[in-house]
Design an enzyme around this catalytic site. Structure first.
Site, short mmCIF file in Angstrom:
data_model
loop_
_atom_site.label_atom_id
_atom_site.label_comp_id
_atom_site.label_asym_id
_atom_site.label_seq_id
_atom_site.Cartn_x
_atom_site.Cartn_y
_atom_site.Cartn_z
N LYS A 250 0.86 -1.05 0.01
CA LYS A 250 0.05 -0.14 -0.04
C LYS A 250 0.77 1.35 -0.13
CE LYS A 250 -3.73 0.02 2.87
NZ LYS A 250 -4.39 0.29 4.07
N GLU B 227 10.20 -5.73 3.38
CA GLU B 227 10.24 -7.11 2.99
C GLU B 227 9.82 -7.08 1.42
OE1 GLU B 227 9.21 -7.60 7.37
OE2 GLU B 227 8.87 -6.22 5.64
N GLY C 233 -4.88 -4.76 6.22
CA GLY C 233 -4.14 -5.90 5.35
C GLY C 233 -4.81 -7.36 5.78
N ARG C 234 -5.09 -7.73 6.59
CA ARG C 234 -5.54 -9.08 7.00
C ARG C 234 -7.00 -9.17 6.46
NH1 ARG C 234 -4.82 -5.96 11.42
NH2 ARG C 234 -6.26 -5.73 13.05
N GLU D 96 -3.55 -10.83 15.06
CA GLU D 96 -3.35 -9.69 15.14
C GLU D 96 -4.36 -8.61 15.23
OE1 GLU D 96 -0.28 -8.08 11.82
OE2 GLU D 96 -2.14 -7.65 10.94
N HIS E 24 -2.30 -37.82 13.28
CA HIS E 24 -1.14 -38.36 13.73
C HIS E 24 -0.18 -37.64 13.95
CE1 HIS E 24 -2.77 -42.40 11.75
NE2 HIS E 24 -3.47 -41.36 11.00
N LYS F 173 10.06 -3.68 13.85
CA LYS F 173 10.43 -3.03 12.65
C LYS F 173 11.37 -1.88 12.81
CE LYS F 173 6.02 -3.62 9.71
NZ LYS F 173 5.02 -3.23 9.08
#
Length: 553
Positions: free
Chosen positions: A219, A225, A281-282, A367, A398, A518
């Site tokens: 955005k 990253e 974002g999520r 978050e 399992h 950050k």
């Protein structure tokens, strides 16, 4: 009265959680029912399995195997009402600034609103702009899919790589894996998120730069990253195409709001797809963040998914709490979190295509609701967001189910299954669903020492084989995994998360806890890269780790 444009949102005063009458009533009620066993609850009420259920939109929710009674659910619904849920729902759908710490509306619901809807932000209807972007996405996706969008060398695009992180990666990746059966077989879709170079190397391994398109999702166009990986992708592309810079515009598109940054990178801003600060974002993969997904499954399937989101939005907004699917899930979550002190929830989809769904929900819930202060900035004195984890069945059976069955921790579980298989291959689906149903039965009712003796189990072995049961599960049965049902499922958990936050009195839509790491990384990076030993002013542990890394790098 709605606020004036730009005015701060001020929710009605709600007492802290422990002071609300319904919470106090629940605390008294909890002491009466905390030791009740699901065996007894089912014996006392033979119709329980049909009564503690809800059904809507092709979803069947069975919450009868939870350690609740009808009175429990009534009191939890009262708690939601006393928490101002109705007001907060109206405020969210009305475009008010319910993200109080950032003074932003929260309008992921606008991303899937119908064209004729009206959702106002500061007096302006945002729905037409949403559909303008969706149409722009559809036009571009169709060109890639039909081969009319060509790379620099004149060849069609066969590989699409999404570059993002957080919601810009987890959302489209989860949805692509979920809808892989609907994706074009002519396209390879991959994802890069981690700043670890191995992620980039593996995502591009074996691909031809002349047939590869990168969708860069940032955005702000400042995400470390994402921009690092995008720059490496640009270098990789130019190295493979003879260094012609004009190739960038044929092999990169952007999902961003930073037109200047996008242009400086070399991307044609005509191929920049915007989204808005009222989308977290999520909550964003049904926006332009889902462009790579739309390319894979096509605009028509993408719009079917949006219709599923919209159907669950309307169900959540209009349905009374007693039959409201997201609200019921949230009430159960509060019950275990704040009364039984359960700290985790396992999400167990019995579908291979939903392999990334638990990871997606980790970000969505953790978050959103990992908060330690309330809307007024006061410290909370109760647990908020649980730890979300899980993986698809039957693999998990399992691995970690042993701890759920016989461990010392109470772990509520959501089981998600589909009645109709996408691939009706022999007995596979019946065996898969038999395992889902068997696990919920086993967790609820267990196996006693008496039952083991009757089965001839040696006495010395009985203590090791007893399963106490009384382990709560919720089962969600869905007709079939389709783009539409995936939209409904994601919206189900989005609104569940919202209801939890309302009851806990927190802001589910900011994420300030992400910032500190950050900031420190920005400080440490030049210290790692310095040619001369830097003067370090961290704690002794961090200083020594930096020095050791510099010696061994």
């Amino acid at each position: 009265m709605p606020p004036e444009p730009g005015a701060a949102y001020a929710p009605s005063a709600v007492p802290p959680l422990h002071e609300r009458p319904a919470f106090q009533a629940l605390r008294t009620h909890f002491e009466k029912v905390r030791e009740l066993h699901l065996k007894d609850l089912f014996q006392q009420d033979p119709g329980r399995g049909a009564q503690l259920t809800a059904e809507a939109l092709g979803f069947y929710l069975d919450y009868s195997k939870n350690r609740v009674t009808a009175e429990t659910m009534d009191l939890l619904a009262r708690l939601a009402e006393e928490s101002g849920l109705a007001e907060r729902v109206a405020a969210m759908f009305g475009g008010e600034r319910i993200n109080v710490s950032e003074q932003r509306p929260v309008l992921h619901v606008a991303l899937r609103a119908s064209r004729d809807s009206q959702i106002l932000v500061d007096g302006r209807n945002v729905v037409p702009e949403v559909h303008r972007v969706l149409d722009q996405m559809a036009e571009f996706a169709s060109r890639v899919r039909d081969g009319s969008w060509l790379g620099q060398t004149g060849r069609r695009i066969r590989n699409v790589i999404n570059i993002g992180i957080g919601g810009s990666d987890l959302g489209p990746m989860m949805a692509y894996e979920a809808l892989r059966d609907y994706a074009s077989p002519d396209l390879t879709l991959r994802f890069i998120s981690n700043i670890d170079a191995s992620d980039f190397v593996e995502a591009t391994r074996g691909l031809d730069p002349g047939e590869t398109l990168f969708v860069v999702c940032s955005k702000s166009w400042h995400t470390l990253e994402t921009l690092t990986n995008a720059t490496t992708a640009r270098d990789w592309l130019l190295a493979g195409l003879g260094g012609e810079r004009q190739a960038i515009a044929r092999h990169f598109v952007a999902v961003s709001t930073n037109q200047e940054g996008v242009a400086e990178f070399g991307i044609d801003t005509a191929n920049m797809f915007p989204f808005w600060d009222w989308v977290g974002g999520r909550y964003s993969y049904d926006s332009a963040i889902g462009l790579s997904l739309m390319i894979a499954i096509g605009p028509e399937r993408f719009r079917e998914m949006l219709a599923g989101f919209r159907a669950m939005d309307e169900h959540f907004r209009m349905t009374p709490l007693a039959k409201n699917l997201p609200a019921l899930l949230a009430l159960l979550a509060v019950w275990y979190d704040n009364f039984f002190a359960a700290e985790t929830v396992a999400v167990l989809p019995y579908d291979h295509y939903l392999s990334r769904f638990p990871a997606y929900l980790q970000q969505l819930e953790m978050e959103s609701n990992g908060k330690h202060v309330d809307l007024q900035g006061r410290p909370v004195d109760h647990q908020t967001g649980p730890i979300i984890w899980g993986q698809p069945g039957t693999n998990g059976q399992h691995a970690f189910y042993q701890l759920i069955h016989q461990g010392t921790k109470l772990i509520p579980c959501d089981f998600i299954g589909f009645c109709e298989p996408l691939h009706p291959l022999g007995r596979h689906h019946d065996l898969l669903m038999a395992n889902l149903l068997a696990q919920t039965e086993a967790l609820a009712f267990g196996r006693s020492a008496e039952e083991l003796r009757a089965a001839g189990v040696p006495e010395w072995q009985i203590p090791h084989r007893v399963c106490e049961g009384n382990r709560p599960t919720t089962t969600i049965l869905i007709d079939r995994l389709t783009p539409e049902s995936l939209g409904k499922l994601v919206a189900l958990y989005e609104h569940k998360t919202f209801v939890e936050g309302v009851i806990w009195g927190i802001d589910s839509f900011d994420q300030w806890g992400v910032e500190l790491g950050k900031l420190l990384a920005d400080r440490i990076t030049p210290e790692l890269e310095a040619k001369l030993d830097p003067s370090l002013k961290h704690d002794s542990s961090t200083n020594e780790l930096i020095r050791r890394y510099r010696r061994l790098r």
